[in-house]
Design a protein around this motif. Structure first.
Motif: not given
Ligand code: MG
Length: 292
Positions: A16-20, A214-216, A223-225, A245-246
């Motif tokens: 989660p950290i590297s993806a954030t 969420m998407r909006t 970004l993406t979720p 949303a993941g």
């Protein structure tokens, strides 16, 4: 962080950290507590430090309330008055999401049960707004929002429009929200429950936990979720929305939920991490390094 991050999710194999790359914050019960009539906010511990640190690291964030009593501009003003450096562009309401969505769907005239915070974003998007006390006219949509001044005639008008084929939308279906006095009743959720009961039509939700919301908001950050950490106090709103949303879901204990109620959730609906307050994000290890 511990074993809570081992729970499932679409991006579970991603650290989660590297993806954030950004953060999505709930407002009431997460960053601030407000009066139940939403005049004025009191900042929750550490919220200003978190926002300041995001600015320092040039990380994008957005704030998403389910409230629609104010426009995004007014919410941002109130947050700044409470000591939080949030701009209008970073502030989203179900009404600003609805404005974007209804515009894209080609809605031309919308009956709105709500205060200026509900209909102003629609008007600004170029959608014709009909209010309950206006001369009657055909509408293609009904949007129910924060409307504490409701009269029975307004409910009738909404039901009649839905019977004639108008689509039904609501800013928030939530029945309760956190205030400094405890539980407040969600006006839009209570009103739309009446209209749905009478007409048999379910309303499409524009705010949390809808994936549309969420998407909006995530798209507004570019970004993406899977690249966003969602922080909120309500297991049925932010946490539910993030899990579906993941996104990485972080719950705070400054609003509606306590630790035992979060622990009692089924694993797929539990937050990945529980913090005492939003300020603990700074020492949670979830902050990625600066962008740039
Ligand atoms: Mg909340």
């Amino acid at each position: 962080m511990g074993n809570q991050q081992r729970l499932l999710g679409k991006n579970e194999n991603q650290d989660p950290i590297s993806a954030t790359q950004g953060f999505l914050f709930d407002v009431d019960g997460t960053l601030v507590l407000g009066d139940s009539d939403s005049n004025g906010y009191r900042m929750l511990p550490g919220a200003d430090s978190v926002i300041a640190e995001l600015r320092r690291r040039a990380l994008p964030f957005a704030c998403l309330t389910n409230g629609s009593g104010d426009t995004p501009r007014e919410y941002a003003d109130k947050l700044r008055a409470a000591g939080l450096d949030v701009t209008e562009k970073e502030m989203w309401t179900p009404a600003s999401i609805a404005a974007r969505y209804l515009k894209a769907r080609g809605a031309s005239r919308v009956l709105v049960l709500g205060m200026p915070g509900v209909w102003m974003p629609l008007k600004e998007a170029g959608i014709e707004v009909l209010l309950p006390d206006d001369p009657p006219a055909e509408v293609d949509s009904v949007l129910v929002g924060w409307h504490p001044e409701v009269r029975f005639r307004h409910i009738e008008l909404a039901c009649e429009a839905v019977w004639r084929g108008a689509k039904l939308y609501v800013t928030s279906g939530a029945i309760l929200f956190a205030t400094h006095r405890g539980r407040g009743i969600g006006v839009s959720g209570a009103l739309v429950a009446m209209i749905s009961k009478v007409t048999g039509k379910r309303a499409a939700i524009m705010g949390k936990p809808a994936q549309l919301a969420m998407r909006t908001v995530v798209a507004s950050m570019g970004l993406t979720p899977g690249n966003v950490i969602v922080v909120g106090d309500d297991p049925n709103l932010e946490i539910a929305m993030a899990r579906v949303a993941g996104s990485h879901a972080v719950a705070v204990l400054t609003g509606l939920a306590d630790r035992s109620s979060l622990d009692a959730l089924p694993p797929e609906r539990r937050p990945h991490l529980i913090l005492g307050n939003v300020g603990e994000l700074l020492t949670s290890g979830l902050f990625p390094a600066s962008r740039a």
